[in-house]
Design a protein around this motif. Structure first.
Motif: not given
Length: 373
Positions: A12, A108, A135, A158, A359-360, A363-367
């Motif tokens: 993270h 990010r 993101r 977003r 919040a960004v 995020e643990r995974e790239r949308p």
């Protein structure tokens, strides 16, 4: 620092560290702009809140960068750890598709949109590609957010709004006649100072003096045309053009005025409007873009007069009404003082920005990216 650890699990990234890509020279008083002011206030707020902020100054003629400017931005971003937060000023981001989109999976990215280009200076496909790869997107007005969502297929969740703030300032004392007019903004066609001079020529029989504050180097030919226009109308001795003002010098201009005039042809929000209202100055403005949002409304009514855009006759009528009707001046001043009490400060803006960045960062995974542009 981002990326996998030795077990292959994602690490993270720090959520209190951000790299902010800003135009080179944002603190140059000769290059003052609302966007530069906003960026500086946000960076300062992040630092005051305990964040580590690394500013990346992007040299070049944005939003029309050459290859050298794009290469410099690419090198700066390639030096960053994978997974780090990067907040990019939209003046740069919208024109940096070749740099930002390929790096959006590793970094990010959050884009701060001051204005929508949409084919003007930046190709729509390039702007969409960058915004879709980010993101999150932060806009400086609800009007700008609506423009983005109407124009591009972005996820509403977003796209966020963080209105510009103001700082508490002493109220302008004003004068009984209301004849001290002030216009703040770069002297350029989109700011409409030519419309204001045309309106002033129509009200030359009324008592007023007008100051046009703002950078003179954005369009020197336009500045020269304004000077000729004032001379031809016989009002040059009543129009002062002192150049850009910042900080205490700008506050003196607000305190020495009776009303702010905003004749803009386009305006995504209008930071000068809220700065003027923070000193209790009413506003006479073209009803364009995010201007009504900035002017606002109070229990005492709208703290100003809104007129159709690109209409010097309507602007002249509003100026005449202000200058000749003491009751109107009193009513608008009361409303401006009430609006002054409700304006968000820069700490509010900063909290909104930090919420989005946090919040960004969490995020643990790239949308997944949209690809149908």
């Amino acid at each position: 620092m981002g990326g996998p650890d030795r077990s292959g699990r994602a690490v993270h990234p720090a959520v209190d560290r951000v790299h902010v890509v800003v135009p080179d020279g944002i603190d140059d008083p000769a290059r003052v702009s609302g966007g530069n002011r906003y960026d500086r206030e946000v960076c300062d707020d992040l630092r005051n809140a305990g964040w580590t902020v690394v500013e990346i100054a992007a040299p070049g003629s944005w939003p029309r960068p050459d290859a050298t400017a794009l290469d410099a931005l690419a090198r700066s971003l390639d030096a960053l750890p994978a997974g780090d937060l990067v907040l990019v000023d939209g003046l740069i981001a919208s024109a940096a598709r070749p740099v930002l989109v390929p790096r959006s999976g590793r970094l990010r990215l959050v884009v701060l949109v001051h204005m929508v280009f949409g084919g003007d200076a930046v190709d729509e496909r390039d702007e969409l590609a960058v915004l879709a790869a980010a993101r999150a997107v932060v806009t400086t007005s609800a009007w700008t957010r609506e423009q983005l969502l109407d124009r591009y297929a972005l996820s509403p969740a977003r796209v966020h709004v963080a209105h510009p703030g103001t700082w508490t300032a002493p109220a302008s004392p004003g004068t009984a006649g209301g004849g001290r007019l002030l216009c703040v903004g770069a002297l350029a066609p989109h700011k409409g100072q030519d419309l204001l001079l045309a309106a002033l020529a129509r009200t030359a029989g009324l008592p007023w003096r007008c100051t046009l504050v703002g950078p003179l180097d954005r369009d020197p030919l336009f500045v020269a045309s304004l000077q000729r226009q004032a001379g031809d109308a016989g009002i040059a001795d009543r129009v002062r053009i002192p150049g850009p003002r910042t900080g205490a010098a700008l506050q003196l201009e607000y305190r020495g005025a009776d009303v702010l005039v905003v004749p803009s042809r386009t305006e995504t929000y209008g930071m000068a409007i809220t700065e003027a209202l923070a000193t209790g100055l009413p506003v006479i403005a073209a009803e364009v873009g995010g201007v009504p949002e900035a002017v606002g409304r109070t229990a005492s009514g709208v703290p100003g007069l809104l007129v159709p855009p690109d209409d010097s006759d309507a602007l002249a009528a509003a100026l005449a009404r202000w200058l000749t009707d003491a009751e109107v001046r009193c009513r608008l001043r009361r409303a401006a003082l009430r609006r002054r009490e409700t304006l968000p400060d820069w700490r509010t803006t900063g909290r909104r920005i930090r919420t989005v960045l946090s919040a960004v960062g969490a995020e643990r995974e790239r949308p997944p990216l949209r690809t149908e542009w």
